[in-house]
Design a protein around this motif. Structure first.
Motif, PDB file in Angstrom:
ATOM      1  N   ALA A  15      33.942  36.317  49.371  1.00 14.68           N
ATOM      2  CA  ALA A  15      34.505  36.551  50.699  1.00 14.68           C
ATOM      3  C   ALA A  15      33.755  37.627  51.465  1.00 14.68           C
ATOM      4  CB  ALA A  15      35.983  36.938  50.577  1.00 14.68           C
ATOM      5  N   ALA A  16      33.248  38.641  50.754  1.00  9.80           N
ATOM      6  CA  ALA A  16      32.569  39.761  51.413  1.00  9.80           C
ATOM      7  C   ALA A  16      31.457  40.274  50.503  1.00  9.80           C
ATOM      8  CB  ALA A  16      33.564  40.869  51.737  1.00  9.80           C
ATOM      9  N   PRO A  17      30.288  39.638  50.523  1.00 13.92           N
ATOM     10  CA  PRO A  17      29.195  40.032  49.620  1.00 13.92           C
ATOM     11  C   PRO A  17      28.726  41.471  49.825  1.00 13.92           C
ATOM     12  CG  PRO A  17      28.778  37.876  50.619  1.00 13.92           C
ATOM     13  CD  PRO A  17      29.946  38.456  51.337  1.00 13.92           C
ATOM     14  N   ASP A  18      29.044  42.049  50.980  1.00 12.57           N
ATOM     15  CA  ASP A  18      28.583  43.406  51.260  1.00 12.57           C
ATOM     16  C   ASP A  18      29.447  44.467  50.572  1.00 12.57           C
ATOM     17  OD1 ASP A  18      30.557  42.376  53.051  1.00 12.57           O
ATOM     18  OD2 ASP A  18      30.374  44.206  54.254  1.00 12.57           O
ATOM     19  N   LEU A  19      30.615  44.081  50.037  1.00 11.75           N
ATOM     20  CA  LEU A  19      31.489  45.047  49.372  1.00 11.75           C
ATOM     21  C   LEU A  19      31.137  45.137  47.884  1.00 11.75           C
ATOM     22  CD1 LEU A  19      34.974  44.301  50.999  1.00 11.75           C
ATOM     23  CD2 LEU A  19      33.291  46.067  51.612  1.00 11.75           C
ATOM     24  N   ASP A  20      31.305  46.344  47.318  1.00  6.87           N
ATOM     25  CA  ASP A  20      30.872  46.593  45.940  1.00  6.87           C
ATOM     26  C   ASP A  20      31.932  46.234  44.888  1.00  6.87           C
ATOM     27  OD1 ASP A  20      28.445  47.579  46.814  1.00  6.87           O
ATOM     28  OD2 ASP A  20      29.208  49.617  47.010  1.00  6.87           O
ATOM     29  N   GLY A  21      33.206  46.320  45.249  1.00  7.87           N
ATOM     30  CA  GLY A  21      34.238  46.060  44.259  1.00  7.87           C
ATOM     31  C   GLY A  21      35.610  46.439  44.764  1.00  7.87           C
ATOM     32  N   ILE A  22      36.566  46.548  43.831  1.00  9.94           N
ATOM     33  CA  ILE A  22      37.974  46.778  44.170  1.00  9.94           C
ATOM     34  C   ILE A  22      38.475  48.022  43.459  1.00  9.94           C
ATOM     35  CG2 ILE A  22      40.332  45.861  43.937  1.00  9.94           C
ATOM     36  CD1 ILE A  22      39.113  43.051  44.112  1.00  9.94           C
ATOM     37  N   LEU A  74      41.688  41.239  37.511  1.00  7.14           N
ATOM     38  CA  LEU A  74      40.718  41.992  38.302  1.00  7.14           C
ATOM     39  C   LEU A  74      39.359  41.309  38.339  1.00  7.14           C
ATOM     40  CD1 LEU A  74      40.290  44.461  40.021  1.00  7.14           C
ATOM     41  CD2 LEU A  74      39.676  45.760  37.976  1.00  7.14           C
ATOM     42  N   ALA A  75      38.935  40.724  37.241  1.00  4.27           N
ATOM     43  CA  ALA A  75      37.643  40.039  37.223  1.00  4.27           C
ATOM     44  C   ALA A  75      37.633  38.882  38.222  1.00  4.27           C
ATOM     45  CB  ALA A  75      37.323  39.537  35.819  1.00  4.27           C
ATOM     46  N   ALA A  76      38.735  38.104  38.259  1.00  3.77           N
ATOM     47  CA  ALA A  76      38.819  36.985  39.197  1.00  3.77           C
ATOM     48  C   ALA A  76      38.905  37.482  40.635  1.00  3.77           C
ATOM     49  CB  ALA A  76      40.029  36.109  38.868  1.00  3.77           C
ATOM     50  N   LEU A  77      39.640  38.567  40.856  1.00  2.00           N
ATOM     51  CA  LEU A  77      39.715  39.151  42.197  1.00  2.00           C
ATOM     52  C   LEU A  77      38.342  39.614  42.668  1.00  2.00           C
ATOM     53  CD1 LEU A  77      43.003  41.274  42.026  1.00  2.00           C
ATOM     54  CD2 LEU A  77      42.566  39.350  43.564  1.00  2.00           C
ATOM     55  N   THR A  78      37.602  40.253  41.771  1.00  2.00           N
ATOM     56  CA  THR A  78      36.268  40.744  42.128  1.00  2.00           C
ATOM     57  C   THR A  78      35.323  39.591  42.438  1.00  2.00           C
ATOM     58  OG1 THR A  78      36.604  42.695  40.723  1.00  2.00           O
ATOM     59  CG2 THR A  78      34.340  42.168  41.353  1.00  2.00           C
ATOM     60  N   ALA A  79      35.420  38.521  41.663  1.00  2.00           N
ATOM     61  CA  ALA A  79      34.577  37.344  41.927  1.00  2.00           C
ATOM     62  C   ALA A  79      34.895  36.734  43.285  1.00  2.00           C
ATOM     63  CB  ALA A  79      34.770  36.310  40.817  1.00  2.00           C
ATOM     64  N   PHE A 122      48.540  45.298  34.368  1.00  2.00           N
ATOM     65  CA  PHE A 122      48.451  43.865  34.099  1.00  2.00           C
ATOM     66  C   PHE A 122      47.373  43.217  34.964  1.00  2.00           C
ATOM     67  CE2 PHE A 122      49.488  39.417  34.201  1.00  2.00           C
ATOM     68  CZ  PHE A 122      49.972  39.141  32.937  1.00  2.00           C
ATOM     69  N   VAL A 123      47.326  43.586  36.258  1.00  2.00           N
ATOM     70  CA  VAL A 123      46.322  43.013  37.153  1.00  2.00           C
ATOM     71  C   VAL A 123      44.921  43.395  36.701  1.00  2.00           C
ATOM     72  CG1 VAL A 123      45.400  43.072  39.503  1.00  2.00           C
ATOM     73  CG2 VAL A 123      47.859  42.832  39.147  1.00  2.00           C
ATOM     74  N   ARG A 124      44.740  44.661  36.299  1.00  2.00           N
ATOM     75  CA  ARG A 124      43.415  45.081  35.819  1.00  2.00           C
ATOM     76  C   ARG A 124      42.990  44.262  34.598  1.00  2.00           C
ATOM     77  NH1 ARG A 124      45.544  50.492  36.520  1.00  2.00           N
ATOM     78  NH2 ARG A 124      44.724  51.425  38.443  1.00  2.00           N
ATOM     79  N   ARG A 165      40.435  48.618  48.789  1.00  2.00           N
ATOM     80  CA  ARG A 165      41.459  49.443  48.155  1.00  2.00           C
ATOM     81  C   ARG A 165      42.800  48.712  48.184  1.00  2.00           C
ATOM     82  NH1 ARG A 165      40.814  54.762  47.499  1.00  2.00           N
ATOM     83  NH2 ARG A 165      42.911  55.261  48.252  1.00  2.00           N
ATOM     84  N   LEU A 166      43.436  48.605  46.989  1.00  2.00           N
ATOM     85  CA  LEU A 166      44.714  47.929  46.861  1.00  2.00           C
ATOM     86  C   LEU A 166      45.697  48.838  46.134  1.00  2.00           C
ATOM     87  CD1 LEU A 166      43.480  44.395  45.683  1.00  2.00           C
ATOM     88  CD2 LEU A 166      44.107  45.070  48.016  1.00  2.00           C
ATOM     89  N   ARG A 167      46.953  48.789  46.553  1.00  2.00           N
ATOM     90  CA  ARG A 167      47.997  49.580  45.899  1.00  2.00           C
ATOM     91  C   ARG A 167      48.970  48.637  45.186  1.00  2.00           C
ATOM     92  NH1 ARG A 167      49.948  54.682  46.714  1.00  2.00           N
ATOM     93  NH2 ARG A 167      48.767  54.896  48.658  1.00  2.00           N
ATOM     94  N   ALA A 168      49.239  48.912  43.903  1.00  2.00           N
ATOM     95  CA  ALA A 168      50.191  48.119  43.115  1.00  2.00           C
ATOM     96  C   ALA A 168      51.579  48.757  43.179  1.00  2.00           C
ATOM     97  CB  ALA A 168      49.734  48.021  41.667  1.00  2.00           C
ATOM     98  N   PRO A 169      52.652  47.959  43.068  1.00  2.00           N
ATOM     99  CA  PRO A 169      54.013  48.503  43.169  1.00  2.00           C
ATOM    100  C   PRO A 169      54.472  49.274  41.942  1.00  2.00           C
ATOM    101  CG  PRO A 169      54.095  46.157  42.727  1.00  2.00           C
ATOM    102  CD  PRO A 169      52.648  46.489  42.972  1.00  2.00           C
TER     103      PRO A 169
END
Length: 232
Positions: free
Chosen positions: A221-228, A211-216, A205-207, A194-198
């Protein structure tokens, strides 16, 4: 963002935002090919001459726009359609007999499309447009303004988000400083980061762009997590 340019223009430093938006359009046009330069110039002239910032309305007929742009009405129709398709103009009321169409400005789309040219203007310009916009206090009759300052970037936390941030900063320092560092880590819930934008624009803009690069990076970094989950 939910309020559009009308609320921005009435808020603290509203006049500065008008100039910043026009500057972003101009810089974007200068960095593009002749077709994009012409389209940006035409919209700049139309905004400067006919756009009402207070009500977010552009109600000018095709004949008047054709005279302003020194083109025929067919060209105006084609260019306005292109601007609507890009999201730079938003149709608020279609043309009817005796009434011209009414458009508003697609501020989110304009800012997102012109982002590549902001660095050429300067870091102060980037800082102004990436921070949260001032809002009008609707509870006060005089329209008093409450400004929300940009939060300082947090220290890079441990865990998956810390690794993602460190990796991004190492490969793209400018992009990290502008878009990733301001995101606040809010923990992990139900297998999602979970991330909070200002600001709403920052989140949008991030989405759209990151967001695709962040999810990749999260999957590495954490294969057990489903997404952001990104929220404001």
């Amino acid at each position: 963002m939910t309020s559009g340019p009308a609320k921005r223009a009435q808020g603290l430093h509203g006049s500065a935002f008008k100039y910043d938006l026009l500057t972003a359009l101009g810089a974007h046009g200068c960095a593009g090919d002749k077709h994009r330069q012409r389209l940006a110039l035409r919209l700049l002239v139309l905004i400067t001459a006919r756009y009402d910032w207070r009500t977010d309305t552009l109600t000018t007929g095709q004949r008047e726009i054709a005279a302003l742009w020194s083109v025929d009405e067919r060209t105006v129709k084609r260019e306005i359609a292109k601007l609507r398709e890009m999201g730079w103009l938003i149709l608020k009321r279609p043309a009817t007999r005796g009434r011209v169409a009414c458009h508003g400005l697609g501020v989110d789309a304009i800012l997102a499309e012109t982002r590549h040219a902001w660095d050429a203007v300067g870091p102060d310009f980037v800082a102004r447009l990436t921070g949260p916009m001032p809002e009008v206090d609707q509870t006060v009759g005089q329209g008093n303004v409450v400004a929300f300052p940009s939060p300082a970037a947090e220290e890079s936390p441990a865990g998956p988000w810390g690794r993602i941030r460190s990796d991004w900063e190492a490969t793209d320092p400018a992009g990290h400083a502008a878009w990733i560092a301001p995101l606040r880590y809010e923990g992990i819930s139900e297998g999602r980061l979970r991330l909070r934008a200002p600001s709403a624009f920052h989140a949008s803009f991030v989405r759209t762009h990151h967001l695709a690069a962040l999810t990749a990076r999260l999957r590495r970094a954490a294969p057990d997590l489903d997404g952001i989950d990104l929220f404001v």
